[in-house]
Design an enzyme around this catalytic site. Structure first.
Site, PDB file in Angstrom:
ATOM      1  N   ARG A  55       6.534  -4.379  -7.936  1.00  0.00           N
ATOM      2  CA  ARG A  55       5.376  -4.751  -7.138  1.00  0.00           C
ATOM      3  C   ARG A  55       4.423  -3.657  -6.721  1.00  0.00           C
ATOM      4  O   ARG A  55       4.721  -2.506  -7.199  1.00  0.00           O
ATOM      5  CB  ARG A  55       6.022  -5.212  -5.680  1.00  0.00           C
ATOM      6  N   ALA A  57       0.242  -2.972  -7.237  1.00  0.00           N
ATOM      7  CA  ALA A  57      -0.857  -3.104  -8.585  1.00  0.00           C
ATOM      8  C   ALA A  57      -0.548  -1.836  -9.584  1.00  0.00           C
ATOM      9  O   ALA A  57      -0.523  -2.578 -10.832  1.00  0.00           O
ATOM     10  CB  ALA A  57      -2.146  -3.134  -7.854  1.00  0.00           C
ATOM     11  N   GLN A 187       7.297  -5.739   2.742  1.00  0.00           N
ATOM     12  CA  GLN A 187       7.014  -4.544   1.850  1.00  0.00           C
ATOM     13  C   GLN A 187       6.967  -3.358   2.558  1.00  0.00           C
ATOM     14  O   GLN A 187       7.458  -2.193   2.473  1.00  0.00           O
ATOM     15  CB  GLN A 187       5.820  -4.495   1.076  1.00  0.00           C
ATOM     16  N   ASP A 227      -5.514  -4.164  -4.083  1.00  0.00           N
ATOM     17  CA  ASP A 227      -4.860  -4.680  -5.340  1.00  0.00           C
ATOM     18  C   ASP A 227      -6.136  -4.959  -6.079  1.00  0.00           C
ATOM     19  O   ASP A 227      -5.901  -5.060  -7.431  1.00  0.00           O
ATOM     20  CB  ASP A 227      -4.117  -6.225  -4.967  1.00  0.00           C
ATOM     21  N   ASN A 237      -6.207  -6.793  -0.353  1.00  0.00           N
ATOM     22  CA  ASN A 237      -4.918  -6.078  -0.339  1.00  0.00           C
ATOM     23  C   ASN A 237      -3.948  -7.125   0.570  1.00  0.00           C
ATOM     24  O   ASN A 237      -4.402  -8.444   0.845  1.00  0.00           O
ATOM     25  CB  ASN A 237      -5.134  -4.945   0.508  1.00  0.00           C
ATOM     26  N   LYS A 238      -2.845  -6.688   0.652  1.00  0.00           N
ATOM     27  CA  LYS A 238      -1.596  -7.502   1.113  1.00  0.00           C
ATOM     28  C   LYS A 238      -2.311  -8.177   2.604  1.00  0.00           C
ATOM     29  O   LYS A 238      -2.768  -7.784   3.269  1.00  0.00           O
ATOM     30  CB  LYS A 238      -0.505  -6.549   1.774  1.00  0.00           C
TER      31      LYS A 238
HETATM   32  O1  MRU Z   1       2.651  -8.680  -3.724  1.00  0.00           O
HETATM   33  P1  MRU Z   1       2.943  -7.238  -3.762  1.00  0.00           P
HETATM   34  O2  MRU Z   1       4.095  -6.535  -3.312  1.00  0.00           O
HETATM   35  O3  MRU Z   1       2.898  -7.028  -5.115  1.00  0.00           O
HETATM   36  O4  MRU Z   1       1.930  -6.408  -2.899  1.00  0.00           O
HETATM   37  C1  MRU Z   1       0.936  -5.455  -3.563  1.00  0.00           C
HETATM   38  C2  MRU Z   1       1.220  -4.255  -2.591  1.00  0.00           C
HETATM   39  O5  MRU Z   1       2.046  -3.462  -2.757  1.00  0.00           O
HETATM   40  C3  MRU Z   1      -0.010  -3.928  -1.706  1.00  0.00           C
HETATM   41  O6  MRU Z   1      -0.944  -5.009  -1.434  1.00  0.00           O
HETATM   42  C4  MRU Z   1      -0.529  -2.543  -1.951  1.00  0.00           C
HETATM   43  O7  MRU Z   1      -0.983  -2.418  -0.511  1.00  0.00           O
HETATM   44  C5  MRU Z   1      -1.484  -2.406  -3.088  1.00  0.00           C
HETATM   45  S1  MRU Z   1      -0.918  -1.816  -4.722  1.00  0.00           S
HETATM   46  C6  MRU Z   1      -0.540  -0.242  -4.070  1.00  0.00           C
END
Ligand code: MRU
Length: 332
Positions: A55, A57, A187, A227, A237-238
């Site tokens: 997981r 980006a 996460q 992301d 982002n998440k």
């Molecule tokens: O859905 P995931 O677990 O792949 O989520 C991505 C992330 O880990 C986050 O959005 C993160 O803040 C950005 S990527 C370093």
């Protein structure tokens, strides 16, 4: 990253290539178990991206680069492989960036392992630079807030949002991190908190709904990852990031986004054009396979949200800290 494996501390990366296989930490098993998985074909690596074994980006990007490497080593049709790998998840720009980068080099006859290793190493180098530029933002005694996981697990090693924190810790600064749990996949609680334990960085996990409460009491800055960042500085982002940005603006708390250039997508004009992944409602209605929602209730489960550029104080990149209005000029 240095992690505790039984009694010793070992250096591991989130994803790497060894003896003909792509290897990675199975992030679904953390924090209870540190387990590794190996894949010898690109289809399985694409599946690992899809099912969230890997997981974040930049780690997704590096895994995609290694998937392209396996496709090439096995003599697969590279165009088809590229399409299949890109279809694993829709939001993180690094996935598309890495596949296109590898495709270009492989078509030119570059050695597949060398190319993919170079891609993964470049992520680590960029994150190290992000740490260097971001470190001065964290003052001695600071209270920092982060969301989701933008640490070493999410970026091959070092981290994006966590890189300035590691650098501040190395500089001897005393600071504290609020880690929001990040429902529904947790996460923050399962990955970021685990990394901060490995790094001996003081932190507390907070429920997602407690972010505004702690901001009202005094948070000095927020650092998240991203992301995908559109040309105008809007970023995905998440899920839950937007809430934090809105509250941060209300309380005048600086909001920084740490990301390498591979996360910027100048072909996406604004956040409205970013495709947001919709995931299974079971991630919301069930905990550990057990339904906790009433039978008959449906759930919605967007994996990401989009925060407008105007809420971003700065993007911490490997090229320095940039205002949303500067990204096109400096990074393009
Ligand atoms: O859905 P995931 O677990 O792949 O989520 C991505 C992330 O880990 C986050 O959005 C993160 O803040 C950005 S990527 C370093």
């Amino acid at each position: 990253m240095k992690v505790r494996c039984s009694s010793e501390k070992k250096d591991v990366r989130a994803v790497w290539f060894e003896d003909g296989d792509v290897r990675m930490i199975d992030q679904r098993k953390l924090p209870r178990n540190l387990e590794f998985v190996s894949f010898d074909n690109y289809v399985d690596v694409a599946e690992a991206i899809k099912n969230m074994t890997v997981r974040g980006a930049p780690s997704i990007g590096a895994s995609a680069a290694y998937a392209m490497c396996l496709a090439s080593l096995k003599g697969a049709d590279l165009k088809r492989a590229a399409e299949e790998i890109k279809s694993a998840r829709p939001t993180a720009n690094d996935l598309f960036y890495a596949v296109d980068w590898m495709y270009g080099l492989l078509i030119d006859g570059e050695d597949p392992v060398k190319a993919a290793d170079a891609y993964a190493q470049s992520m680590v180098d960029k994150c190290t630079a992000i740490g260097k530029y971001g470190e001065p933002l964290i003052k001695d005694g600071a209270k920092v807030m982060t969301h989701c996981n933008a640490g070493a697990l999410a970026t091959v090693d070092v981290g994006t949002a966590l890189a300035p924190m590691r650098a501040a810790r190395d500089a001897g600064k005393d600071f504290f991190v609020y880690v929001s749990e990040t429902r529904p996949r947790l996460q923050g609680m399962q990955l970021t908190a685990w990394e901060l334990v490995q790094e001996d960085i003081g932190h507390s996990i907070i429920p997602d709904g407690a972010s505004a409460h702690y901001m009202s009491k005094g948070v000095d800055l927020i650092i998240t990852g991203a992301d995908r960042i559109a040309a105008n500085g809007d970023f995905a982002n998440k899920i839950g990031t937007l809430d934090k940005a809105i509250v941060a603006k209300h309380y005048g708390i600086p909001f920084y986004v740490a990301a390498p250039v591979s996360t910027f997508d100048f072909s996406t004009k604004t956040g409205k054009d970013i495709v947001i992944e919709e995931r299974s409602e079971k991630e919301v209605t069930e905990i550990c396979g057990c339904r906790i929602a009433p039978e008959g209730s449906k759930a919605l489960n967007p994996a990401f949200d989009v925060t407008e550029a105007e809420m971003v104080t700065g993007f911490i990149t490997e090229e320095g800290i940039l205002k949303p209005s500067e990204i096109k000029k400096v990074l393009r």
